[in-house]
Design an enzyme around this catalytic site. Structure first.
Site, mmCIF file in Angstrom:
data_model
loop_
_atom_site.group_PDB
_atom_site.id
_atom_site.type_symbol
_atom_site.label_atom_id
_atom_site.label_comp_id
_atom_site.label_asym_id
_atom_site.label_seq_id
_atom_site.Cartn_x
_atom_site.Cartn_y
_atom_site.Cartn_z
ATOM 1 N N SER A 70 2.100 -6.098 -6.362
ATOM 2 C CA SER A 70 0.795 -6.721 -6.586
ATOM 3 C C SER A 70 0.450 -6.712 -8.068
ATOM 4 O O SER A 70 0.821 -5.793 -8.800
ATOM 5 C CB SER A 70 -0.284 -5.973 -5.814
HETATM 6 N N1 SAH Z 1 1.367 -2.679 -3.049
HETATM 7 C C1 SAH Z 1 2.712 -3.133 -2.871
HETATM 8 C C2 SAH Z 1 2.677 -4.483 -2.203
HETATM 9 C C3 SAH Z 1 3.977 -4.966 -1.751
HETATM 10 S S1 SAH Z 1 3.950 -6.538 -0.950
HETATM 11 C C4 SAH Z 1 3.375 -3.212 -4.229
HETATM 12 O O1 SAH Z 1 2.644 -3.436 -5.183
HETATM 13 O O2 SAH Z 1 4.596 -3.073 -4.323
HETATM 14 C C5 SAH Z 1 3.471 -6.132 0.679
HETATM 15 C C6 SAH Z 1 4.349 -5.227 1.455
HETATM 16 O O3 SAH Z 1 3.848 -5.188 2.789
HETATM 17 C C7 SAH Z 1 5.802 -5.670 1.568
HETATM 18 O O4 SAH Z 1 6.630 -4.632 1.138
HETATM 19 C C8 SAH Z 1 5.990 -5.956 3.053
HETATM 20 O O5 SAH Z 1 7.282 -5.637 3.542
HETATM 21 C C9 SAH Z 1 4.938 -5.072 3.663
HETATM 22 N N2 SAH Z 1 4.494 -5.441 5.012
HETATM 23 C C10 SAH Z 1 4.227 -6.671 5.516
HETATM 24 N N3 SAH Z 1 3.838 -6.592 6.799
HETATM 25 C C11 SAH Z 1 3.862 -5.262 7.128
HETATM 26 C C12 SAH Z 1 3.586 -4.526 8.317
HETATM 27 N N4 SAH Z 1 3.216 -5.112 9.449
HETATM 28 N N5 SAH Z 1 3.729 -3.186 8.271
HETATM 29 C C13 SAH Z 1 4.128 -2.558 7.139
HETATM 30 N N6 SAH Z 1 4.413 -3.195 5.994
HETATM 31 C C14 SAH Z 1 4.273 -4.532 5.977
#
Ligand code: SAH
Length: 223
Positions: A70
């Site tokens: 993010s």
């Molecule tokens: N705050 C993190 C955001 C990563 S993007 C960062 O800055 O790195 C969002 C993440 O949510 C991804 O890694 C994706 O695999 C995860 N995600 C999506 N749906 C999900 C779910 N149902 N349960 C757990 N993780 C999920």
């Protein structure tokens, strides 16, 4: 890992980090605790080396597996909304660990962070990153975050980093009374997304719309 890697040089140096903090204040982030933590937390170690020089730009960047870290503003804004009016936080649940940057920020503000990720390779990377920073108050779970993490519920704060169509019921149930959930939701009429702040009271959930956002989709199951 070498100390110099943690500190960063050139485009990953403290000076670059300071510029990011300056930009965050201009964008309206006022909580000094968050600005301080983001100033001292190396964001470049969460990103592959080829992209590390862009770690402090105000943009989302690829972290593999079709996912993104993010953008700094969103991390700061969600954290600010989560801890607003609170001196300290006990337990926080994070859904969507990704590379672990947001997790690392939260871990410096709360007693415990519980973070759920559906993609195992990303969870492993996140674990390695936060270990490098010697953060010890984080527990990770490889699962579909739609189920929350019942073992440690209720949570004073829940932060969701992927956008579902509706708020998963388990997350509402695992939110403490007086607790706050920050979650991006897909608007059913036009497919855009809005960030919501949900506060649980004794008898209901109060929903406040914050601002338009753009997150990766919230997917079911784990891989
Ligand atoms: N705050 C993190 C955001 C990563 S993007 C960062 O800055 O790195 C969002 C993440 O949510 C991804 O890694 C994706 O695999 C995860 N995600 C999506 N749906 C999900 C779910 N149902 N349960 C757990 N993780 C999920």
């Amino acid at each position: 890992m070498m100390q110099s890697h943690l500190q960063g040089v050139g485009m990953t140096s403290q000076r670059t980090r300071d510029r990011m903090i300056h930009r965050l204040s201009e964008q309206g982030i006022t909580d000094e605790r968050i600005l301080h933590i983001m100033r001292t937390t190396p964001r470049h170690i969460f990103i592959d080396e080829a992209l590390a020089s862009r770690a402090y730009e105000d943009t989302a960047l690829p972290i593999g597996y079709n996912q993104t870290i993010s953008q700094p503003y969103i991390v700061a804004r969600m954290t600010e909304l989560l801890i607003e009016n609170k001196e300290s936080l006990s337990d926080i649940l994070e859904i969507g660990t990704g590379c672990g940057y947001q997790t690392a920020i939260l871990a410096q503000l709360a007693d415990n962070v519980y973070s759920v990720e559906r993609l195992l390779p990303l969870q492993k990377k996140a674990k390695a990153h936060t270990e490098l920073l010697k953060l010890k108050n984080i527990r990770y779970l490889h699962n579909d975050g739609g189920w929350g993490w019942e073992d440690y519920a209720p949570y004073e704060g829940i932060l969701v980093a992927a956008a579902p169509n509706e708020i998963p019921q388990a997350l509402l149930e695992q939110l403490a009374i007086g607790g706050v959930m920050i979650i991006p939701l897909v608007n059913q009429d036009d497919g855009t997304q809005s960030l919501k702040r949900i506060t649980r009271t004794e008898s209901s959930f109060q929903i406040q719309e914050v601002e338009p956002v753009s997150f990766v989709p919230f997917l079911t199951g784990k891989e």
